[in-house]
Design a protein around this motif. Structure first.
Motif, PDB file in Angstrom:
ATOM      1  N   UNK A 129      84.933  27.392  10.724  1.00 32.29           N
ATOM      2  CA  UNK A 129      84.678  26.203  11.586  1.00 32.29           C
ATOM      3  C   UNK A 129      85.208  26.334  12.772  1.00 32.29           C
ATOM      4  N   UNK A 130      86.495  27.162  12.850  1.00 31.32           N
ATOM      5  CA  UNK A 130      87.096  27.574  14.183  1.00 31.32           C
ATOM      6  C   UNK A 130      86.422  28.370  15.066  1.00 31.32           C
ATOM      7  N   UNK A 131      85.568  29.232  14.414  1.00 31.12           N
ATOM      8  CA  UNK A 131      84.956  30.482  15.148  1.00 31.12           C
ATOM      9  C   UNK A 131      83.551  29.419  16.028  1.00 31.12           C
ATOM     10  N   UNK A 132      83.012  28.681  15.288  1.00 31.25           N
ATOM     11  CA  UNK A 132      81.886  27.921  15.701  1.00 31.25           C
ATOM     12  C   UNK A 132      82.516  26.763  16.722  1.00 31.25           C
ATOM     13  N   UNK A 133      83.746  26.418  16.673  1.00 31.04           N
ATOM     14  CA  UNK A 133      84.012  25.615  17.622  1.00 31.04           C
ATOM     15  C   UNK A 133      84.509  26.202  18.938  1.00 31.04           C
TER      16      UNK A 133
ATOM     17  N   UNK B  51      75.215  23.787  28.526  1.00 31.90           N
ATOM     18  CA  UNK B  51      74.048  22.947  28.117  1.00 31.90           C
ATOM     19  C   UNK B  51      74.286  21.625  27.804  1.00 31.90           C
ATOM     20  N   UNK B  52      74.303  20.838  28.395  1.00 32.09           N
ATOM     21  CA  UNK B  52      74.912  19.305  28.343  1.00 32.09           C
ATOM     22  C   UNK B  52      73.896  18.695  27.602  1.00 32.09           C
ATOM     23  N   UNK B  53      72.702  19.168  27.223  1.00 32.12           N
ATOM     24  CA  UNK B  53      71.691  18.290  26.021  1.00 32.12           C
ATOM     25  C   UNK B  53      72.052  18.564  24.717  1.00 32.12           C
ATOM     26  N   UNK B  54      73.036  19.701  24.507  1.00 41.70           N
ATOM     27  CA  UNK B  54      73.538  20.015  23.209  1.00 41.70           C
ATOM     28  C   UNK B  54      74.824  19.115  22.601  1.00 41.70           C
ATOM     29  N   UNK B  55      74.417  18.774  21.345  1.00 38.74           N
ATOM     30  CA  UNK B  55      75.813  18.131  20.650  1.00 38.74           C
ATOM     31  C   UNK B  55      75.777  19.008  19.413  1.00 38.74           C
ATOM     32  N   UNK B  56      77.120  19.029  19.081  1.00 35.78           N
ATOM     33  CA  UNK B  56      77.679  19.761  17.887  1.00 35.78           C
ATOM     34  C   UNK B  56      77.922  18.510  16.695  1.00 35.78           C
ATOM     35  N   UNK B  57      77.365  18.958  15.527  1.00 33.46           N
ATOM     36  CA  UNK B  57      77.675  17.865  14.601  1.00 33.46           C
ATOM     37  C   UNK B  57      78.265  18.513  13.385  1.00 33.46           C
ATOM     38  N   UNK B  58      79.649  18.223  12.864  1.00 39.27           N
ATOM     39  CA  UNK B  58      80.122  18.621  11.971  1.00 39.27           C
ATOM     40  C   UNK B  58      80.329  17.618  10.845  1.00 39.27           C
ATOM     41  N   UNK B  59      79.890  18.198   9.878  1.00 40.44           N
ATOM     42  CA  UNK B  59      79.795  17.132   8.454  1.00 40.44           C
ATOM     43  C   UNK B  59      80.754  17.839   7.423  1.00 40.44           C
TER      44      UNK B  59
ATOM     45  N   UNK C 221      70.544  18.399  18.440  1.00 37.03           N
ATOM     46  CA  UNK C 221      71.771  18.873  17.946  1.00 37.03           C
ATOM     47  C   UNK C 221      71.747  20.292  17.223  1.00 37.03           C
ATOM     48  N   UNK C 222      73.245  20.691  17.262  1.00 37.10           N
ATOM     49  CA  UNK C 222      73.425  21.898  16.570  1.00 37.10           C
ATOM     50  C   UNK C 222      74.346  21.443  15.313  1.00 37.10           C
ATOM     51  N   UNK C 223      74.002  21.895  14.142  1.00 33.48           N
ATOM     52  CA  UNK C 223      74.679  21.349  12.996  1.00 33.48           C
ATOM     53  C   UNK C 223      75.406  22.429  11.949  1.00 33.48           C
ATOM     54  N   UNK C 224      76.639  22.056  11.418  1.00 34.81           N
ATOM     55  CA  UNK C 224      77.359  22.823  10.435  1.00 34.81           C
ATOM     56  C   UNK C 224      77.762  22.167   9.328  1.00 34.81           C
TER      57      UNK C 224
ATOM     58  N   UNK D 165      80.851  15.412  22.697  1.00 35.01           N
ATOM     59  CA  UNK D 165      79.981  16.078  22.079  1.00 35.01           C
ATOM     60  C   UNK D 165      80.143  17.086  21.047  1.00 35.01           C
ATOM     61  N   UNK D 166      81.179  17.267  20.613  1.00 39.94           N
ATOM     62  CA  UNK D 166      81.740  17.894  19.225  1.00 39.94           C
ATOM     63  C   UNK D 166      82.151  17.029  18.233  1.00 39.94           C
TER      64      UNK D 166
END
Length: 359
Positions: free
Chosen positions: A185-189, A199-207, A172-175, A233-234
């Protein structure tokens, strides 16, 4: 046996939390309170105070506020927001209770005329970084924020915990934090829309909290994500309980702090203590926290190209990110332990009160 409830008559200092919405300042207060309380008799008053936080009621202040302080002729009101300074000034000058007022300033901007007026009428100011101190027109002491390295720790097996969580991909990638434009947040998205297809193994988590005024902002982000086919995945996980945040910080392999501007910015430090590599914008105190190229990377704010370029090598090589995260944990332990911050704050309390404290 339940711990004894604090009594204002025996307290050296009170920290108010007069904000109805949970915020980064609230998080800082709650993190520090137990550590400061180990060194001196202190408590908090206000909202969002969990059981482990030493706390008193406003009724105690109104009914016992004229009592003789335990050390010297005053007790301290430690404010972190303008409304808390105002309450302190009212207690001191209108109700004539024996308070001295100090204020912690984390901003990196010139204060309003009213704030500058108030700061000239209180007894001491703490700045959380040298950059914050440069915007003050009154004398101050610099005390950097720390992180609770006992509360934020690496997981024994991050990959196993990721699988257990049932989340997509392998890491995971987190923010984490409020979702709004100021936080970038928009820049990260935008960066994630470029990178995740590769990179299909990565998932972005936003809390984090989405306030009503930011619902359109988030709806626009979700529309872009849907158009790219990356909804699985986001993930927007909503506001998470405070007690669960250490797990989220430790669960992700990379933490991204894409803020456009920030006062201090504690989340990169919480990620470091959790053994997580960090990519952060050069805002707040990030440059003093993240060792560029060693524990993570630093990039200019509001720059999608730079952010994507910094994230990509860590998505391509999660083992490299894990090694950076291990070094980040070591740096947090050695240089950013919250116990160090608590000790400096209590020493400042003693200085302002003109007393000697013994542990």
């Amino acid at each position: 046996m339940a711990p004894e409830k604090p009594d204002l008559r025996r307290l050296l200092a009170v920290t108010p939390n007069l904000h109805w919405r949970y915020s980064g300042v609230t998080s800082t207060i709650l993190a520090l309170a137990p550590h400061v309380a180990r060194l001196a008799p202190v408590a908090c008053v206000g909202a969002h105070l969990p059981p482990e936080t030493p706390k008193i009621s406003f009724w105690q202040i109104l009914s016992r506020g004229w009592s003789r302080p335990p050390c010297g002729g005053h007790r301290l009101w430690h404010a972190r927001r303008n409304d808390e300074i105002i309450v302190g000034l009212l207690l001191k000058h209108v109700l004539r209770q024996p308070w001295k007022i100090i204020f912690t300033w984390a901003g990196q901007r010139r204060q309003s005329h009213f704030t500058r007026w108030m700061l000239r009428r209180i007894d001491g100011v703490i700045a959380t970084s040298e950059a914050s101190a440069s915007y003050l027109e009154v004398p101050c002491i610099v005390i950097h924020h720390g992180v609770d390295i006992g509360r934020f720790q690496p997981l024994a097996d991050r990959a196993a915990e990721w699988r257990k969580a049932g989340l997509p991909g392998r890491f995971g990638v987190g923010c984490f934090g409020r979702i709004r434009a100021q936080k970038g947040t928009d820049v990260l998205v935008e960066a994630a829309l470029r990178l995740l297809p590769k990179y299909p193994d990565a998932t972005l988590l936003l809390t984090g909290l989405i306030t009503p005024e930011n619902e359109d902002f988030v709806a626009g982000l979700k529309a872009k994500i849907a158009a790219a086919g990356l909804e699985p995945r986001i993930l927007f996980l909503g506001e998470q309980p405070r007690e669960k945040m250490p797990h989220w910080f430790a669960l992700v392999t990379l933490y991204v702090a894409p803020m456009r501007w920030e006062g201090f910015g504690l989340t990169p430090l919480e990620a470091m203590a959790s053994g997580t590599a960090v990519v952060a914008t050069r805002t707040g105190a990030a440059a003093q926290l993240v060792a560029d190229g060693d524990t993570g990377f630093l990039v200019p704010p509001d720059d999608v190209d730079a952010l994507a370029a910094a994230m990509e090598p860590l998505l391509a090589d999660p083992d490299k990110a894990a090694a950076m995260g291990a070094r980040a944990r070591e740096k947090a332990q050695a240089r950013h332990d919250i116990a160090q911050e608590a000790g400096k704050i209590v020493a400042f309390y003693a200085q302002i009160l003109g007393v000697r404290l013994t542990a």
